[in-house]
Design an enzyme around this catalytic site. Structure first.
Site, PDB file in Angstrom:
ATOM      1  N   GLY A  18       0.764  -1.366   0.004  1.00  0.00           N
ATOM      2  CA  GLY A  18       0.043  -0.030  -0.060  1.00  0.00           C
ATOM      3  C   GLY A  18       0.912   1.203   0.079  1.00  0.00           C
ATOM      4  O   GLY A  18       0.418   2.291   0.432  1.00  0.00           O
ATOM      5  N   ASN A  74       1.677   2.784  -2.734  1.00  0.00           N
ATOM      6  CA  ASN A  74       0.918   3.731  -3.476  1.00  0.00           C
ATOM      7  C   ASN A  74      -0.180   4.381  -3.098  1.00  0.00           C
ATOM      8  O   ASN A  74      -0.667   5.538  -3.188  1.00  0.00           O
ATOM      9  CB  ASN A  74       0.754   3.052  -4.976  1.00  0.00           C
ATOM     10  CG  ASN A  74       2.055   3.062  -6.006  1.00  0.00           C
ATOM     11  OD1 ASN A  74       2.424   3.967  -6.465  1.00  0.00           O
ATOM     12  ND2 ASN A  74       2.624   1.847  -5.685  1.00  0.00           N
ATOM     13  N   ASN A  97      -5.177   1.397 -13.758  1.00  0.00           N
ATOM     14  CA  ASN A  97      -3.998   0.586 -13.219  1.00  0.00           C
ATOM     15  C   ASN A  97      -2.764   0.884 -13.397  1.00  0.00           C
ATOM     16  O   ASN A  97      -2.378   1.409 -14.277  1.00  0.00           O
ATOM     17  CB  ASN A  97      -4.313  -0.938 -13.781  1.00  0.00           C
ATOM     18  CG  ASN A  97      -3.209  -2.059 -13.175  1.00  0.00           C
ATOM     19  OD1 ASN A  97      -3.260  -2.002 -11.884  1.00  0.00           O
ATOM     20  ND2 ASN A  97      -2.579  -2.685 -13.863  1.00  0.00           N
ATOM     21  N   HIS A 155       1.195  -0.494 -13.551  1.00  0.00           N
ATOM     22  CA  HIS A 155       1.962  -1.823 -13.996  1.00  0.00           C
ATOM     23  C   HIS A 155       3.256  -1.367 -13.817  1.00  0.00           C
ATOM     24  O   HIS A 155       3.876  -0.348 -14.340  1.00  0.00           O
ATOM     25  CB  HIS A 155       1.626  -2.471 -15.179  1.00  0.00           C
ATOM     26  CG  HIS A 155       2.238  -3.901 -15.190  1.00  0.00           C
ATOM     27  ND1 HIS A 155       1.761  -4.672 -14.700  1.00  0.00           N
ATOM     28  CD2 HIS A 155       3.374  -4.076 -16.001  1.00  0.00           C
ATOM     29  CE1 HIS A 155       2.626  -5.742 -15.263  1.00  0.00           C
ATOM     30  NE2 HIS A 155       3.562  -5.372 -15.845  1.00  0.00           N
TER      31      HIS A 155
HETATM   32  C1  GAR Z   1       3.546  -1.478  -7.484  1.00  0.00           C
HETATM   33  O1  GAR Z   1       4.696  -1.446  -7.722  1.00  0.00           O
HETATM   34  C2  GAR Z   1       2.594  -1.815  -8.512  1.00  0.00           C
HETATM   35  O2  GAR Z   1       2.986  -1.261  -9.727  1.00  0.00           O
HETATM   36  C3  GAR Z   1       2.414  -3.223  -8.527  1.00  0.00           C
HETATM   37  O3  GAR Z   1       2.654  -3.684  -7.427  1.00  0.00           O
HETATM   38  C4  GAR Z   1       2.982  -2.732  -6.575  1.00  0.00           C
HETATM   39  C5  GAR Z   1       2.403  -2.491  -5.190  1.00  0.00           C
HETATM   40  O4  GAR Z   1       2.999  -1.589  -4.297  1.00  0.00           O
HETATM   41  N1  GAR Z   1       1.389  -3.668  -9.436  1.00  0.00           N
HETATM   42  C6  GAR Z   1       1.484  -4.877 -10.316  1.00  0.00           C
HETATM   43  O5  GAR Z   1       2.510  -5.424 -10.001  1.00  0.00           O
HETATM   44  C7  GAR Z   1       0.118  -5.032 -11.012  1.00  0.00           C
HETATM   45  N2  GAR Z   1       0.653  -6.061 -11.852  1.00  0.00           N
HETATM   46  P1  GAR Z   1       2.261  -1.202  -2.964  1.00  0.00           P
HETATM   47  O6  GAR Z   1       1.419  -2.168  -2.545  1.00  0.00           O
HETATM   48  O7  GAR Z   1       3.293  -0.838  -2.233  1.00  0.00           O
HETATM   49  O8  GAR Z   1       1.712   0.271  -3.633  1.00  0.00           O
END
Ligand code: GAR
Length: 194
Positions: free
Chosen positions: A12, A14, A102, A104
């Site tokens: 979390g 982001n 989303n 990525h």
């Molecule tokens: C982020 O790096 C996002 O880009 C990635 O998961 C991470 C979540 O981090 N998303 C994917 O890989 C989707 N395919 P966070 O929970 O610390 O925000």
């Protein structure tokens, strides 16, 4: 004021960054966090920042009555997936046309698709000896990582990089640019509504 729901499954960072970014905005705010795992750190982060975190396991996510009621109760107009690892059901995509995005952690269409998330993506970038990586923000469709690209940001890699340093470099881009991209999407939503 546009109400945002952030969908997340894990850490979390982001989600927290987005909540903080819009905390003093007159344009938008995060009114709801949806998480499919009760123990995920994102749940605690959201609650600490005063945002409702709803635990929505897969079965509830796929139930139109449950989801549409939850989102309308929080007046959600934009859904932001930030590390959300379940597929968004078709009824939600239809209910929120051009209003689900989303992030990525790679330069799509490279290193996307089923099973490509988080550390797996950075590992794949490292194995492929890519000279650059980056982040992609795209529209969510029924095809995994297949929707139209809204924005991409790049960072150079060197042969000395490891999956961990690649992850760090890419994460810096997410912290810096994802909220800005969300602002642009909101501005275009508002233009459509005007
Ligand atoms: C982020 O790096 C996002 O880009 C990635 O998961 C991470 C979540 O981090 N998303 C994917 O890989 C989707 N395919 P966070 O929970 O610390 O925000």
């Amino acid at each position: 004021m546009v109400n945002i729901a952030v969908f997340a499954s894990g850490n979390g960072t982001n989600c927290e960054n987005i909540i903080n970014h819009f905390a003093h905005s007159s344009q938008a705010r995060v009114t709801l966090v949806v998480c499919n795992k009760a123990q995920a750190p994102v749940v605690e982060r959201a609650r600490r920042l005063g945002v409702t975190a709803a635990i929505v396991p897969r079965q509830a996510l796929n139930d139109p009555a449950t989801m549409l009621e939850l989102l309308s109760r929080h007046h959600v107009e934009l859904i932001v997936l930030a590390g959300f690892l379940l597929m968004v059901p078709a009824f939600l995509i239809q209910a929120y046309p051009h209003a689900i995005i989303n992030i990525h952690p790679a330069l799509l269409p490279r290193h996307g698709g089923k099973g490509m998330y988080g550390p797996h993506v950075h590992e794949a970038v490292w194995k492929a000896r890519d000279k650059e990586t980056g982040m992609t923000v795209h529209w969510v469709t029924e095809q995994c990582d297949g929707g139209g690209i809204i924005a991409q940001y790049r960072v150079a890699l060197s042969p000395a990089d490891t999956p961990e340093t690649i992850a760090q470099k890419e994460h810096e881009l997410e912290m810096k640019y994802f909220p800005q991209v969300i602002e642009r999407v909101i501005a275009s939503l508002q233009r459509q509504q005007a």
